[in-house]
Design a protein around this motif. Structure first.
Motif, PDB file in Angstrom:
ATOM      1  N   ALA A   1     -37.526  -7.387 -19.332  1.00  0.00           N
ATOM      2  CA  ALA A   1     -37.106  -7.826 -17.999  1.00  0.00           C
ATOM      3  C   ALA A   1     -36.941  -9.341 -17.971  1.00  0.00           C
ATOM      4  O   ALA A   1     -36.084  -9.868 -17.253  1.00  0.00           O
ATOM      5  CB  ALA A   1     -38.126  -7.385 -16.955  1.00  0.00           C
ATOM      6  N   TRP A   2     -37.767 -10.050 -18.747  1.00  0.00           N
ATOM      7  CA  TRP A   2     -37.714 -11.508 -18.692  1.00  0.00           C
ATOM      8  C   TRP A   2     -36.401 -12.071 -19.231  1.00  0.00           C
ATOM      9  O   TRP A   2     -35.827 -12.995 -18.647  1.00  0.00           O
ATOM     10  CB  TRP A   2     -38.883 -12.146 -19.446  1.00  0.00           C
ATOM     11  N   THR A   3     -35.901 -11.554 -20.327  1.00  0.00           N
ATOM     12  CA  THR A   3     -34.716 -12.136 -20.948  1.00  0.00           C
ATOM     13  C   THR A   3     -33.519 -12.169 -19.993  1.00  0.00           C
ATOM     14  O   THR A   3     -32.957 -13.248 -19.764  1.00  0.00           O
ATOM     15  CB  THR A   3     -34.381 -11.422 -22.272  1.00  0.00           C
ATOM     16  N   PRO A   4     -33.112 -11.061 -19.382  1.00  0.00           N
ATOM     17  CA  PRO A   4     -31.985 -11.161 -18.444  1.00  0.00           C
ATOM     18  C   PRO A   4     -32.327 -11.981 -17.198  1.00  0.00           C
ATOM     19  O   PRO A   4     -31.462 -12.674 -16.654  1.00  0.00           O
ATOM     20  CB  PRO A   4     -31.652  -9.719 -18.080  1.00  0.00           C
ATOM     21  N   MET A   5     -33.589 -11.935 -16.767  1.00  0.00           N
ATOM     22  CA  MET A   5     -33.980 -12.746 -15.617  1.00  0.00           C
ATOM     23  C   MET A   5     -33.784 -14.231 -15.932  1.00  0.00           C
ATOM     24  O   MET A   5     -33.225 -14.982 -15.136  1.00  0.00           O
ATOM     25  CB  MET A   5     -35.439 -12.471 -15.238  1.00  0.00           C
ATOM     26  N   LYS A   6     -34.246 -14.639 -17.101  1.00  0.00           N
ATOM     27  CA  LYS A   6     -34.095 -16.040 -17.525  1.00  0.00           C
ATOM     28  C   LYS A   6     -32.618 -16.404 -17.663  1.00  0.00           C
ATOM     29  O   LYS A   6     -32.187 -17.466 -17.202  1.00  0.00           O
ATOM     30  CB  LYS A   6     -34.820 -16.271 -18.850  1.00  0.00           C
ATOM     31  N   TRP A   7     -31.845 -15.536 -18.314  1.00  0.00           N
ATOM     32  CA  TRP A   7     -30.432 -15.831 -18.519  1.00  0.00           C
ATOM     33  C   TRP A   7     -29.702 -16.019 -17.190  1.00  0.00           C
ATOM     34  O   TRP A   7     -28.907 -16.934 -17.035  1.00  0.00           O
ATOM     35  CB  TRP A   7     -29.771 -14.733 -19.342  1.00  0.00           C
ATOM     36  N   VAL A   8     -29.967 -15.145 -16.226  1.00  0.00           N
ATOM     37  CA  VAL A   8     -29.299 -15.250 -14.925  1.00  0.00           C
ATOM     38  C   VAL A   8     -29.776 -16.504 -14.193  1.00  0.00           C
ATOM     39  O   VAL A   8     -28.962 -17.271 -13.666  1.00  0.00           O
ATOM     40  CB  VAL A   8     -29.523 -13.983 -14.069  1.00  0.00           C
ATOM     41  N   ALA A   9     -31.076 -16.743 -14.154  1.00  0.00           N
ATOM     42  CA  ALA A   9     -31.604 -17.935 -13.474  1.00  0.00           C
ATOM     43  C   ALA A   9     -31.072 -19.210 -14.131  1.00  0.00           C
ATOM     44  O   ALA A   9     -30.669 -20.154 -13.433  1.00  0.00           O
ATOM     45  CB  ALA A   9     -33.131 -17.917 -13.478  1.00  0.00           C
ATOM     46  N   ASP A  10     -31.071 -19.264 -15.454  1.00  0.00           N
ATOM     47  CA  ASP A  10     -30.539 -20.438 -16.157  1.00  0.00           C
ATOM     48  C   ASP A  10     -29.053 -20.637 -15.850  1.00  0.00           C
ATOM     49  O   ASP A  10     -28.605 -21.757 -15.599  1.00  0.00           O
ATOM     50  CB  ASP A  10     -30.728 -20.314 -17.670  1.00  0.00           C
ATOM     51  N   CYS A  11     -28.308 -19.557 -15.875  1.00  0.00           N
ATOM     52  CA  CYS A  11     -26.868 -19.627 -15.623  1.00  0.00           C
ATOM     53  C   CYS A  11     -26.579 -20.125 -14.202  1.00  0.00           C
ATOM     54  O   CYS A  11     -25.770 -21.033 -14.009  1.00  0.00           O
ATOM     55  CB  CYS A  11     -26.237 -18.254 -15.845  1.00  0.00           C
ATOM     56  N   LEU A  12     -27.236 -19.546 -13.220  1.00  0.00           N
ATOM     57  CA  LEU A  12     -26.964 -19.894 -11.828  1.00  0.00           C
ATOM     58  C   LEU A  12     -27.487 -21.274 -11.450  1.00  0.00           C
ATOM     59  O   LEU A  12     -27.103 -21.815 -10.408  1.00  0.00           O
ATOM     60  CB  LEU A  12     -27.550 -18.835 -10.887  1.00  0.00           C
ATOM     61  N   ASN A  13     -28.340 -21.841 -12.266  1.00  0.00           N
ATOM     62  CA  ASN A  13     -28.912 -23.155 -11.969  1.00  0.00           C
ATOM     63  C   ASN A  13     -28.541 -24.207 -13.011  1.00  0.00           C
ATOM     64  O   ASN A  13     -29.135 -25.284 -13.050  1.00  0.00           O
ATOM     65  CB  ASN A  13     -30.433 -23.031 -11.831  1.00  0.00           C
TER      66      ASN A  13
ATOM     67  N   ASN B   1     -29.183 -28.569 -14.254  1.00  0.00           N
ATOM     68  CA  ASN B   1     -29.899 -28.705 -15.533  1.00  0.00           C
ATOM     69  C   ASN B   1     -31.281 -28.060 -15.493  1.00  0.00           C
ATOM     70  O   ASN B   1     -32.225 -28.570 -16.094  1.00  0.00           O
ATOM     71  CB  ASN B   1     -30.016 -30.176 -15.953  1.00  0.00           C
ATOM     72  N   MET B   2     -31.389 -26.930 -14.794  1.00  0.00           N
ATOM     73  CA  MET B   2     -32.667 -26.212 -14.713  1.00  0.00           C
ATOM     74  C   MET B   2     -32.702 -25.093 -15.735  1.00  0.00           C
ATOM     75  O   MET B   2     -31.728 -24.369 -15.902  1.00  0.00           O
ATOM     76  CB  MET B   2     -32.861 -25.615 -13.321  1.00  0.00           C
ATOM     77  N   ARG B   3     -33.844 -24.974 -16.377  1.00  0.00           N
ATOM     78  CA  ARG B   3     -34.097 -23.873 -17.305  1.00  0.00           C
ATOM     79  C   ARG B   3     -35.442 -23.277 -16.933  1.00  0.00           C
ATOM     80  O   ARG B   3     -36.369 -24.000 -16.579  1.00  0.00           O
ATOM     81  CB  ARG B   3     -34.074 -24.372 -18.739  1.00  0.00           C
ATOM     82  N   PHE B   4     -35.529 -21.964 -17.003  1.00  0.00           N
ATOM     83  CA  PHE B   4     -36.730 -21.254 -16.592  1.00  0.00           C
ATOM     84  C   PHE B   4     -37.460 -20.687 -17.808  1.00  0.00           C
ATOM     85  O   PHE B   4     -36.835 -20.282 -18.784  1.00  0.00           O
ATOM     86  CB  PHE B   4     -36.354 -20.127 -15.621  1.00  0.00           C
ATOM     87  N   TYR B   5     -38.780 -20.656 -17.718  1.00  0.00           N
ATOM     88  CA  TYR B   5     -39.629 -20.160 -18.806  1.00  0.00           C
ATOM     89  C   TYR B   5     -40.717 -19.282 -18.217  1.00  0.00           C
ATOM     90  O   TYR B   5     -41.245 -19.571 -17.148  1.00  0.00           O
ATOM     91  CB  TYR B   5     -40.267 -21.335 -19.568  1.00  0.00           C
TER      92      TYR B   5
END
Length: 186
Positions: A59-71, A75-79
């Motif tokens: 679940a984390w991988t697509p969540m991170k990819w979408v959050a990173d993409c939309l932000n 220059n936001m990246r989520f971990y």
């Protein structure tokens, strides 16, 4: 079949699947080890604590990819675990407390992500591996000394299932075709 996310979170469970996963990861990260994992990892909960259990699609991988993409314009990246912050749950709390800001509900990617997260909670997203060592190898493997990032992709796993240098090495005691059928991956 019971929704083990609902069981695990109890009264904190809601129909907000992103919130459920954030709460789950924050709760489950409080300790570690095999005994802890058997009682706190969603995959293990679906298999009565069996440590060979694994999430079919993270679940984390697509969540991170979408959050990173939309932000990305900010220059936001989520971990999942914040190593550079005092609070290791910093990014999970950010998504939890400001979900609409970082994942706008009307955006097509957010809609698709929410549908995926709804399904990711359910038993259909969990498998019992033939060998526990296959768990981390599904995300990252070393083939001929070269690191290969696979991101738990099911199609990649199935493609390399019969190759002895890849995932075939985990199927010495169980027939790979029978395993695919048992786990309903056909």
């Amino acid at each position: 079949m019971k929704n083990m996310m609902k069981v695990y979170l109890g009264d904190q469970y809601s129909s907000n699947y992103l919130k459920n996963f954030c709460l789950y990861w924050m709760k489950a990260s409080k300790d570690y080890g095999d005994e802890w994992r058997a009682k706190n990892d969603l995959d293990c909960l679906y298999f009565d604590g069996n440590l060979r259990a694994d999430t079919l699609m993270s679940a984390w991988t697509p969540m991170k990819w979408v959050a990173d993409c939309l932000n990305s314009k900010h220059n936001m990246r989520f971990y999942k675990r914040a190593k550079d912050k005092k609070d290791s749950d910093y990014y999970l709390r950010l998504l939890l407390d400001n979900q609409d800001k970082y994942l706008p509900p009307e955006h097509e990617l957010t809609v698709l992500l929410n549908r995926f997260l709804e399904l990711a909670e359910l038993r259909c997203n969990y498998i019992l591996l033939p060998d526990r060592a296959m768990n981390p190898a599904r995300y990252k493997s070393y083939i001929d000394g070269e690191e290969k990032l696979l991101f738990d992709e099911v199609s990649v796993m199935l493609y390399h299932l019969f190759d002895r240098n890849w995932f075939g090495k985990y199927f010495e005691s169980i027939d790979a075709v029978k395993w695919v059928n048992r786990e309903r991956l056909e």
